[in-house]
Design a protein around this motif. Structure first.
Motif, PDB file in Angstrom:
ATOM      1  N   ALA A  24       0.612  -1.202  -0.218  1.00 39.16           N
ATOM      2  CA  ALA A  24      -0.004  -0.044   0.009  1.00 39.16           C
ATOM      3  C   ALA A  24       0.921   1.029   0.067  1.00 39.16           C
ATOM      4  O   ALA A  24       0.896   1.926  -0.823  1.00 39.16           O
ATOM      5  N   VAL A  25       2.009   1.272   0.854  1.00 35.41           N
ATOM      6  CA  VAL A  25       2.820   2.341   1.058  1.00 35.41           C
ATOM      7  C   VAL A  25       3.580   2.382  -0.669  1.00 35.41           C
ATOM      8  O   VAL A  25       3.742   3.808  -0.975  1.00 35.41           O
ATOM      9  N   PHE A  26       3.847   1.519  -1.054  1.00 36.66           N
ATOM     10  CA  PHE A  26       4.466   1.481  -2.343  1.00 36.66           C
ATOM     11  C   PHE A  26       3.438   2.240  -3.334  1.00 36.66           C
ATOM     12  O   PHE A  26       3.766   2.984  -4.298  1.00 36.66           O
ATOM     13  N   GLY A  27       2.272   1.695  -3.444  1.00 37.41           N
ATOM     14  CA  GLY A  27       1.215   2.262  -4.251  1.00 37.41           C
ATOM     15  C   GLY A  27       1.048   3.752  -4.267  1.00 37.41           C
ATOM     16  O   GLY A  27       0.992   4.261  -5.043  1.00 37.41           O
ATOM     17  N   ILE A  28       1.104   4.150  -2.729  1.00 38.78           N
ATOM     18  CA  ILE A  28       0.895   5.482  -2.726  1.00 38.78           C
ATOM     19  C   ILE A  28       2.105   6.396  -3.094  1.00 38.78           C
ATOM     20  O   ILE A  28       1.958   7.273  -3.973  1.00 38.78           O
ATOM     21  N   GLY A  29       3.337   5.815  -2.837  1.00 44.65           N
ATOM     22  CA  GLY A  29       4.314   6.446  -3.360  1.00 44.65           C
ATOM     23  C   GLY A  29       4.415   6.358  -4.744  1.00 44.65           C
ATOM     24  O   GLY A  29       4.790   7.534  -5.525  1.00 44.65           O
TER      25      GLY A  29
ATOM     26  N   GLY B 201      10.726  -1.846  -7.261  1.00 43.83           N
ATOM     27  CA  GLY B 201       9.763  -0.855  -7.265  1.00 43.83           C
ATOM     28  C   GLY B 201      10.425   0.624  -6.633  1.00 43.83           C
ATOM     29  O   GLY B 201      10.358   1.637  -7.277  1.00 43.83           O
ATOM     30  N   PRO B 202      10.528   0.736  -5.219  1.00 43.45           N
ATOM     31  CA  PRO B 202      11.104   2.005  -4.964  1.00 43.45           C
ATOM     32  C   PRO B 202      12.373   2.527  -5.667  1.00 43.45           C
ATOM     33  O   PRO B 202      12.336   3.810  -6.000  1.00 43.45           O
TER      34      PRO B 202
ATOM     35  N   LEU C 278      10.067  14.281  -2.710  1.00 45.77           N
ATOM     36  CA  LEU C 278       9.583  12.722  -2.844  1.00 45.77           C
ATOM     37  C   LEU C 278      10.974  11.856  -3.102  1.00 45.77           C
ATOM     38  O   LEU C 278      11.071  10.696  -2.568  1.00 45.77           O
ATOM     39  N   ILE C 279      12.021  12.531  -3.396  1.00 44.97           N
ATOM     40  CA  ILE C 279      13.344  11.778  -3.648  1.00 44.97           C
ATOM     41  C   ILE C 279      13.683  11.606  -2.129  1.00 44.97           C
ATOM     42  O   ILE C 279      13.987  10.380  -1.917  1.00 44.97           O
ATOM     43  N   LEU C 280      13.372  12.383  -1.187  1.00 39.95           N
ATOM     44  CA  LEU C 280      13.930  12.136   0.260  1.00 39.95           C
ATOM     45  C   LEU C 280      13.042  11.176   0.866  1.00 39.95           C
ATOM     46  O   LEU C 280      13.439  10.351   1.529  1.00 39.95           O
ATOM     47  N   ALA C 281      11.552  11.498   0.669  1.00 42.60           N
ATOM     48  CA  ALA C 281      10.633  10.806   1.294  1.00 42.60           C
ATOM     49  C   ALA C 281      10.758   9.042   0.825  1.00 42.60           C
ATOM     50  O   ALA C 281      10.507   8.252   1.633  1.00 42.60           O
ATOM     51  N   ILE C 282      11.044   8.808  -0.365  1.00 39.75           N
ATOM     52  CA  ILE C 282      11.147   7.518  -0.817  1.00 39.75           C
ATOM     53  C   ILE C 282      12.587   7.196  -0.501  1.00 39.75           C
ATOM     54  O   ILE C 282      12.808   5.734  -0.269  1.00 39.75           O
TER      55      ILE C 282
ATOM     56  N   PRO D 295       6.578  -1.302   8.543  1.00 42.55           N
ATOM     57  CA  PRO D 295       6.107  -1.547   7.158  1.00 42.55           C
ATOM     58  C   PRO D 295       6.886  -0.332   6.415  1.00 42.55           C
ATOM     59  O   PRO D 295       6.684   0.902   6.915  1.00 42.55           O
ATOM     60  N   SER D 296       7.554  -0.826   5.449  1.00 45.63           N
ATOM     61  CA  SER D 296       8.080   0.477   4.554  1.00 45.63           C
ATOM     62  C   SER D 296       7.935   0.070   2.971  1.00 45.63           C
ATOM     63  O   SER D 296       7.375  -0.920   2.718  1.00 45.63           O
TER      64      SER D 296
END
Lengths: 427, 219
Positions: free
Chosen positions: A53-58, B126-127, B201-205, B216-217
């Motif tokens: 879910a966190v990945f989806g929001i990101g 993904g990230p 976003l760069i820093l948040a991710i 959870p991350s």
């Protein structure tokens, strides 16, 4: 045989286990089964669900950011002054011969950035012609500003000539010549030298931002007044520097702007020169755009990213900006001639305006042409009615005011305007 | 991935690169044309097209050299993306390169899926992929802006990519690179709206990625 069967079974079991271990990351199946005995589907753990879910929001945020980035890129954010539409400002000194004069001329101030000029090049002469297809219509009902703009271009040519080793001479225009021939500049050789205002040709841009409250020094007022010499006669300069005169002229400008946006034809004629997106700027290489409005950088960016403005919205912005501009003008100047309807005097007035604008740019002053009042006067004349703006303007300047401008110390740096290349305006 | 598939994918990548470079050169030479999408600035876009074409081979080389499922998926997706982007930079003349490049990318993606389910690969990659997209935004605006300001954007993009590459071994350095890469460009370009948003976003991710917590991350 029993021993062989057992060995065979054990071997098969071992092989299955080995195959299972070799399966890449096979997910263990829950040993829970449904009440009817059917095998249950694997259950996603809470941690795994939250992670996805966190990945989806990101991912959604990144997608939105990418969409905004694409819009910003497409609208030329961070690309102000770049691209083919602005090359004319960068390469104007690279040319030689008569074409060098055209390279300077096309950078002149002109109404609505309509660039109403055409040039004929000869080895010893440059002819300047009016491109009447680029008239701004009801916005310039009697083509006054069109010919003033041509005067601005002519002045740039005359300043650039000595810097390219030419002695310019304005030839008289015979009545037998075509109507669109505005000026003919004969060129003979002379030692090269750069007039004072030559270098500023490439840095002169109209500044429509709010100006600071610093007054214009009297020495600057006089220096600019002295630019109205014999070469541009009968054009001369009237300054409005005292509070009463500035305030009154500012009121006139606002009232004229209100009348302008209420006049459907004028509003449409004006908006036709608005280039609302980056592709249009690069394609047309003319007109007005959001970079030239004088807005602070953040507001300008938002204006580019958000959907393209409508004519009504543009009209309101025009009025709002006019109010800010008149309120922050340190001084207004009005170029006056003997007969504002005379084409030759319109050219002379244009030459003086261009000279004033170059001087202001050379001394880090903001300069903006503000002609709403004379535009309304011409429009009223076209419509056959007495203009309510004639008498008030006459009280402030002379009855034969040609064009007006404001000066001051700008708060936002002015941006270059798109220009067509010499090859596009030379026949 | 079988040897035959590897050969096919590599050959397609090379073909795509050659066709793509031809498209880019055509754009540089011909300039504005309906076949090249009637671009206002064909010079800049011509070079971008050539860059995309070279990127196709580079992605294929990475996939071939590293040969893990993660690498194949990342390279395959990058090749498909490059194939699509080229259609916006070079118009119809890029179509043959797009077909070859997208096919090569699809071969790598399918090979990756056979080794591990795509879902797991996406979970792992993904990230990092999101950060790579954000780095591309920095790179794009850095190139557009030019000069010193643009240089901060280009350096920032490189810093983010390097941080991704070293995050498992040098976590503190990766975090420093993320901050040092993202903040300066955002500071000087705060008026652009999109650059400071991208920096956030760069820093948040990126920071949780290099310093994973117990909760959870996104990893």
């Amino acid at each position: 045989m029993a021993k062989t069967q057992t060995q065979s079974t054990q071997t098969q079991s071992a092989e299955r286990e080995t195959a299972e271990r070799r399966k890449p990351h096979s997910r263990p199946v829950s040993d829970l089964s449904l009440a009817d005995g059917a095998p249950a589907r694997p259950v996603m753990g809470r941690r795994s669900f939250l992670r996805q879910a966190v990945f989806g929001i990101g991912a959604a945020f990144v997608l939105a950011d990418a969409a905004v980035a694409y819009r910003a890129y497409d609208q030329g954010v961070m690309a102000e002054g770049h691209g083919p539409a602005f090359d004319a400002w960068k390469v104007w000194r690279n040319r030689t011969g008569p074409e060098a004069l055209v390279g300077a001329a096309i950078l002149a101030a002109n109404a609505h950035n309509s660039q109403p000029w055409l040039f004929d090049l000869f080895p010893d002469r440059v002819d300047l012609r009016a491109d009447l297809t680029r008239s701004t219509g009801a916005n310039d009902a009697l083509n006054r500003e069109l010919f003033v703009s041509l005067g601005c271009a002519l002045e740039n040519m005359l300043i650039a000539a000595p810097a390219n080793g030419f002695r310019p001479e304005l030839l008289p225009i015979a009545s037998s010549q075509p109507d669109d021939l505005v000026a003919s500049v004969a060129l003979s050789s002379q030692p090269q030298f750069e007039p004072d205002l030559y270098q500023t040709i490439g840095n002169r841009h109209s500044n429509r931002s709010a100006y600071r409250s610093d007054p214009i020094p009297p020495s600057s007022i006089e220096a600019m007044r002295s630019l109205a010499d014999e070469s541009v006669a009968p054009a001369r300069l009237v300054w409005l520097v005292d509070d009463r005169a500035r305030t009154r002229f500012g009121q006139l400008l606002v009232e004229a702007t209100v009348a302008h946006i209420a006049d459907d034809d004028q509003s449409k004629a004006s908006f036709a020169w608005w280039r609302g997106d980056w592709n249009a700027i690069q394609r047309h290489k003319d007109g007005l755009n959001i970079d030239g409005v004088g807005l602070p950088p953040l507001v300008r960016t938002l204006g580019k990213i958000l959907p393209t403005t409508s004519r009504e919205s543009a009209d309101q912005t025009f009025l709002d900006r006019t109010r800010i501009q008149v309120r922050t003008a340190a001084a207004f100047g009005i170029v006056v001639v003997d007969d504002p309807t005379s084409r030759s005097q319109q050219l002379a007035g244009g030459r003086l305006l261009q000279r004033l604008h170059l001087w202001a740019a050379a001394h880090d002053l903001g300069f903006q042409h503000m002609n709403q009042v004379t535009e309304r006067i011409d429009r009223d004349q076209q419509l056959g009615r007495v203009s309510p703006f004639s008498s008030p303007l006459e009280e402030l300047a002379e009855p034969t005011a040609l064009a007006a401008f404001r000066v001051g110390t700008p708060t936002v740096r002015s941006a270059p305007s798109p220009r067509r290349a010499p090859s596009e305006v030379t026949r | 991935m079988t040897a035959s598939e590897t050969r096919t994918a590599n050959r397609l990548a090379v073909v795509a690169t050659l066709l793509g470079m031809a498209a880019g050169v055509a754009e540089l030479v011909v300039g504005t044309s309906s076949w090249i999408g009637n671009k206002n600035d064909p010079t800049t876009l011509g070079w971008v097209t050539i860059g995309l074409a070279l990127g196709l081979t580079a992605a294929a080389a990475v996939a071939d050299r590293i040969a893990t499922a993660d690498a194949r998926l990342a390279a395959g997706l990058a090749m498909v993306l490059a194939a699509l982007i080229g259609l916006t930079t070079a118009g119809r003349v890029w179509i043959p390169a797009a077909i070859a490049g997208a096919t090569a990318g699809a071969v790598h993606v399918m090979a990756a899926h056979r080794r591990r389910p795509i879902r797991q690969l996406v979970d792992n990659l993904g990230p990092a992929a999101l950060l790579a997209v954000l780095a591309c935004i920095y790179l794009t605006f850095g190139v557009v802006a030019g000069g010193g300001v643009g240089g901060l954007g280009v350096v920032g993009a490189v810093a983010v990519i390097v941080a991704l590459a070293i995050r498992r071994r040098w976590r503190l350095s990766a975090a420093a690179l993320l901050i040092g890469g993202a903040v300066p460009f955002a500071a000087v370009a705060v008026w652009t709206v999109v650059i400071p948003l991208t920096a956030v976003l760069i820093l948040a991710i990126g920071l949780p990625l290099v310093h994973p917590s117990r909760g959870p991350s996104m990893r």
